[in-house]
Write an enzyme that holds these catalytic residues in place. Structure first.
Site, short mmCIF file in Angstrom:
data_model
loop_
_atom_site.label_atom_id
_atom_site.label_comp_id
_atom_site.label_asym_id
_atom_site.label_seq_id
_atom_site.Cartn_x
_atom_site.Cartn_y
_atom_site.Cartn_z
N ASP A 23 14.61 -16.71 -0.38
CA ASP A 23 13.52 -16.14 -1.23
C ASP A 23 13.87 -14.48 -1.43
O ASP A 23 13.36 -13.96 -0.26
CB ASP A 23 12.14 -16.73 -1.10
CG ASP A 23 11.41 -16.12 -2.24
OD1 ASP A 23 11.69 -15.16 -2.96
OD2 ASP A 23 9.96 -16.28 -2.21
N HIS A 138 -3.85 -8.83 -0.21
CA HIS A 138 -3.46 -9.33 -1.85
C HIS A 138 -4.00 -10.57 -1.80
O HIS A 138 -4.23 -11.30 -2.81
CB HIS A 138 -1.90 -9.55 -1.72
CG HIS A 138 -1.10 -8.47 -1.80
ND1 HIS A 138 -1.54 -7.31 -2.78
CD2 HIS A 138 -0.05 -7.86 -0.95
CE1 HIS A 138 -0.62 -6.15 -2.61
NE2 HIS A 138 -0.01 -6.73 -1.66
N ASP A 268 4.28 0.89 4.21
CA ASP A 268 5.35 0.66 3.05
C ASP A 268 4.96 1.92 2.44
O ASP A 268 6.18 2.27 1.50
CB ASP A 268 5.39 -0.57 2.27
CG ASP A 268 3.83 -1.11 2.13
OD1 ASP A 268 2.83 -0.25 2.16
OD2 ASP A 268 3.71 -2.15 1.52
N TYR A 308 8.04 -2.36 5.78
CA TYR A 308 9.25 -3.02 5.85
C TYR A 308 10.72 -2.61 6.24
O TYR A 308 11.71 -3.08 6.45
CB TYR A 308 9.47 -3.96 4.59
CG TYR A 308 8.29 -4.47 3.88
CD1 TYR A 308 7.73 -5.79 4.54
CD2 TYR A 308 7.15 -4.12 3.06
CE1 TYR A 308 6.56 -6.19 4.37
CE2 TYR A 308 6.03 -4.47 2.74
CZ TYR A 308 5.76 -5.86 3.41
OH TYR A 308 4.45 -6.46 3.16
#
Ligand code: Q6P
Ligand code: ZN
Length: 674
Positions: A23, A138, A268, A308
Site C-alpha cells: 500500500d 487523525h 513530518d 517519516y
C-alpha cells in the site's frame, strides 16, 4: 512539590507491528521510526537523563472517553483476524492499516500518553515525551484514519480533565497534517484549545478537508477555541514557523492560560520529510518547545505523531527532549523572512480570530485577494510543478544540528556581600583583576570625579562575568548594581569592542538609554515603558511605549510577542542584556516569563542588571534564569486601544527593516514561494 525532571515513555513493544501488504500510502509508517528516535536519544545521552516511566495499556474506559463502543469492539476483534479479514477491515478507513498486534500497540500508545499525564500532573516530573506508535491525531470517534487507531492526545486531554480537574488544556499540533480527529473531538468545547498548522495547498493536500482551513474556528461554546493555520505552499522554513508562534499561538495561549499543554509532536513538518516537503530544520523544534515550556507552570506533555524521514525525525526528537530537559537552546539557524504565502495564512488566521481573542482584537482584516480563485490556481500549478517538487524533497540535505553544550555554571551572580546567593546559583567574583587597560577605561568613563572602589569592583566583576559567558563557561548572569544605566553602558562598551558580537539590550521601564549605545549597529535596544520617545526611532533603538507602562500586563505581553521575540529572532544576538529600570512597575510573573522567553536567544546567555532597591526579586529572577517553571500570569485584560495603535504604527515603520515583524501580506500579487 518541586516539579523537576523530564519523563521519557517508550516501549519496544510498539515497534512490533507493520504493514503486511502493498500500500503506497502506508509504506512510510515503519517500526524503525520509533527505534531510530529512541536510539538517537540513547546515543546522545538524553535517554539516561530522563525519568523512565513504563507504558501501560489504556483501559476500555480510557478509550471510551473519546471513541464509540462500536468502534472499540470492532478494533478488539482485529488480533484474531486473518490477513484477508484485516485487509478488508482496513478498507473502510482512509490511509491506515491494521495488523494482528496493532490493537495491543494502540492501547499502549494511548496508555503511554496517560502515564505521561499522570507523571506531570502528580508532579513526579515537570514535563516529558512519549514515543509511540500508532499515532493518534487523525483517528475519530468511530474511525481509524491516517495511520491512527486511537486518538492518544484527545484521550489524554479528557483524562486530565476528568482525573485531575484540569480546567483548560492547550493542544499544540505541530505535525504537518491536520489532526481533524482532535478538531472534531473538541470543536464545541471551550476548555480545550486546539491549534494546528498543516500542509493544505488550498485543500489539495491530504486529508483535503474544507474544515481544515483557517475559517474553522470552533462551534457553539467552543467558538474561537480551534485554530487552523493552513500552509498553502510547501517549503515553509523556520521563519514561517516562528512567525506563527510569535504572532498567533503565543499571544493566544498566554491569554488562554492553560493548566496543561499537550503537544501532538509530529516531525513530518521538518526538512527532508517526504510527506510534509517543508524546510524547517530540526533545531526549530528546540525553539517551539522552549517557547511553550513556561505555559501551564511548565506542565508539557509531548506525544509523538508523524515523522517519516528517519534522519530528520531522530534529530528533531532529540532537539525536543533536550529542550524539555532544560538545556540552553541553540542559536536559531536559517532564519529568513516569512514568505508571502505564510503571511497570507498568518493574516487570515489573525483576522478569523480577532473576534475571540483580545490580543488579536486589532488585527488586520482578511487580505482582499484571498478567495476561491486560489483553489483554481493551485490546481493548475499542481499539474505543472508536481513532479519536480517530489524529486526536490528526496534530495534535501541539511547539516546535523551541532551538539548542544551546557556550560558548567548555569547562573552566576554579582551581589553585594550582604545579599545571600540563591540556591543552585554561584556567587561570582573575579579571581583575576581586570586587565589594566579595561580598568583604566572604566575609571575614566565612570569615576572621573571620585573613587568609588566598591562600584568599580562591581563593574569589573560584571565585565569578567560577561567574558565567562562569552566563553560559554557560564550560561546566564545577574548583577545587583547601584546604577543600572552605568552598568549597562560599561557592559555594552566592553562587549562591542570585539568584532562580530551583537547585544540585544532589553530595557524594562523608564530611564534614559544613552544615545551612543542605541546608535550602535552592534547593539539593538528595545525599551518597553511609558515614556513617549521622540517619534523618529532609529533601526537599532526601538521604544515600545505603553500608556500605563510595564504594569499593564496585556500591553506588555503584546510588546513581548509581537515585537521583542520577532526582533530577537531576526537580530540573533550573541548576548542578551536585560535591564530592569528602577520602579519599572513590572509584576513578578511577567518579569519571569520575559526572562524565560529571552533565553531563546544567544544560547541562553542572558545577563540581568537590576538596581539595589530591586533586591527582593533576586530570588525569583535567578529561579527563571535557572529555567525553573514560572507560574501563570493573572488573567489578561484587553490591551488599550491607544497602545495597540501605537504598536501598530511602530510595526508599520519598522517592518521594512525587520521582516519578522510582518503580520500581513503585501497588498498585491500572487503568493509565490520566496
Ligand atoms: C498520511 C496519509 C499518505 C500518502 C502517502 C498522527 C501522523 C500523520 C499521519 C499522516 C497520514 N497519506 N503519499 O498521524 O499525521 O503524520
Ligand atoms: Zn503527519
Amino acid at each position: 512539590m518541586t516539579m523537576t525532571g523530564t519523563a521519557l515513555i517508550y516501549d519496544e513493544e510498539m515497534t512490533k507491528y507493520k504493514l503486511l501488504w502493498v500500500d503506497p500510502a502506508c509504506k512510510i509508517e515503519v517500526p524503525e521510526r520509533l527505534t531510530v528516535s529512541h536510539e538517537a536519544l540513547v546515543k546522545n545521552g538524553l535517554a539516561d537523563r530522563c525519568v523512565s516511566i513504563p507504558v501501560r495499556e489504556a483501559t476500555d474506559a480510557d478509550i471510551l472517553l473519546v471513541h464509540s463502543e462500536e468502534y472499540l469492539e470492532a478494533v478488539k476483534k482485529t488480533p484474531y483476524m486473518t490477513l484477508e479479514d484485516l485487509k478488508e477491515f482496513t478498507l473502510q478507513y482512509g490511509d491506515v492499516y491494521f495488523h494482528p498486534n496493532i490493537y495491543h500497540c494502540a492501547k499502549l500508545a494511548a496508555g503511554a500518553a496517560l502515564q505521561l499525564v499522570d507523571g506531570v500532573m502528580t508532579g513526579k516530573v515537570r514535563n516529558g515525551m512519549a514515543l509511540v506508535r500508532p499515532p493518534g491525531h487523525h483517528s475519530m470517534r468511530s474511525a481509524a484514519n491516517g495511520f491512527c487507531v486511537f486518538n492518544n492526545v484527545a484521550i489524554a486531554a479528557r483524562y486530565a480533565k476528568q482525573k485531575y480537574g484540569v480546567q483548560r488544556v492547550l493542544i499544540v499540533d505541530w505535525d504537518i497534517h491536520h489532526g481533524q480527529g482532535v478538531q472534531y473531538c473538541f470543536e464545541d468545547d471551550p476548555s480545550v484549545l486546539y491549534f494546528s498548522w498543516h500542509r493544505y495547498e488550498h485543500q489539495k493536500f491530504w486529508p483535503q478537508l474544507r474544515e481544515s482551513d483557517y475559517d474553522s474556528v470552533g462551534k457553539e461554546k467552543g467558538i474561537g477555541f480551534n485554530i487552523n493555520v493552513p500552509w498553502n505552499k510547501v517549503g515553509m522554513e523556520n521563519g514561517d514557523y516562528l512567525s506563527v508562534f510569535c504572532h498567533i499561538l503565543l499571544p493566544v495561549a498566554y491569554e488562554f492560560r492553560p493548566d496543561l499543554v499537550l503537544v501532538c509532536a509530529g516531525f513530518d513538518s521538518a526538512i527532508g520529510d517526504p510527506e510534509g516537503e517543508m524546510c524547517a530544520t530540526p533545531d526549530v523544534f528546540a525553539h517551539l518547545t522552549h517557547l511553550l515550556m513556561n505555559l501551564a507552570g511548565g506542565k508539557l506533555c509531548a506525544v509523538l505523531e508523524g515523522g517519516y524521514n528517519l534522519t530528520s525525525l531522530a534529530q528533531s526528537v532529540c532537539q525536543t527532549v533536550q529542550t524539555l530537559l532544560g538545556d540552553p537552546v541553540p542559536r536559531p539557524t536559517n532564519l529568513n523572512s516569512p514568505c508571502i504565502s505564510a503571511l497570507e495564512s498568518l493574516q487570515c488566521v489573525r483576522s478569523a480570530h480577532k473576534a475571540y481573542w483580545s490580543c488579536l482584537k486589532h488585527a488586520a482584516d482578511l487580505p482582499t485577494s484571498i478567495s476561491t480563485k486560489c483553489i483554481k490556481l493551485a490546481t493548475e500549478e499542481e499539474k505543472t510543478g508536481k513532479g519536480e517538487e517530489e524529486k526536490g524533497a528526496e534530495e534535501k540535505v541539511w547539516p546535523e544540528p551541532p551538539k548542544r553544550v551546557t556550560p558548567p555554571v548555569r547562573c552566576a551572580l554579582v551581589l553585594p556581600d550582604d545579599v545571600a546567593c540563591p540556591d543552585g546559583c554561584e556567587r561570582f567574583s573575579s579571581s583575576e583583576d581586570l586587565d589594566p587597560l579595561s580598568a583604566s577605561k572604566l575609571r575614566e568613563s565612570f569615576f572621573k570625579d571620585g573613587n568609588d572602589s566598591a562600584a568599580l569592583t562591581t563593574l569589573s566583576n560584571l565585565i569578567a562575568l560577561t567574558e565567562k559567558m562569552e566563553k560559554n563557561e557560564i550560561c546566564s548572569g545577574l548583577a545587583l548594581v547601584c546604577d543600572v544605566t552605568m552598568a549597562m553602558t560599561s557592559v555594552v562598551q566592553h562587549v562591542t569592542a570585539f568584532p562580530s558580537k551583537r547585544i540585544l539590550v532589553v530595557c524594562v521601564g523608564e530611564g534614559n538609554v544613552p544615545s551612543h549605545i542605541a546608535k550602535d549597529r552592534e547593539t539593538l535596544v528595545v525599551q518597553i515603558g511609558s515614556v513617549e520617545a521622540e517619534e523618529q526611532s532609529c533601526k537599532y533603538y526601538i521604544p515600545v511605549c505603553l500608556k500605563k507602562g510595564c504594569s499593564d500586563s496585556s500591553g506588555f505581553m503584546q510588546a513581548v510577542f509581537g515585537f521583542l521575540l520577532p526582533l530577537g529572532y531576526e537580530y540573533d544576538p550573541s548576548l542578551v542584556v536585560l535591564v530592569r529600570m528602577p520602579d519599572s512597575g513590572v509584576c513578578d510573573s511577567m518579569w519571569q516569563h520575559l526572562i524565560g522567553l529571552l533565553q531563546s536567544f544567544a544560547l541562553g546567555h542572558t545577563l540581568v542588571l537590576m538596581q539595589e532597591e530591586d533586591k527582593p526579586c533576586v530570588g525569583l529572577t535567578a529561579s527563571s534564569l535557572l529555567g525553573h517553571p514560572v507560574s501563570s500570569l493573572e488573567q489578561l485584560q484587553s490591551p488599550l486601544t491607544e497602545d495597540v495603535e501605537a504598536i501598530e504604527r511602530l510595526r508599520h515603520r519598522l517592518q521594512a527593516d525587520w521582516k519578522l515583524l510582518q503580520t500581513t501580506a503585501p497588498e498585491t500579487g500572487r503568493s509565490d514561494k520566496h
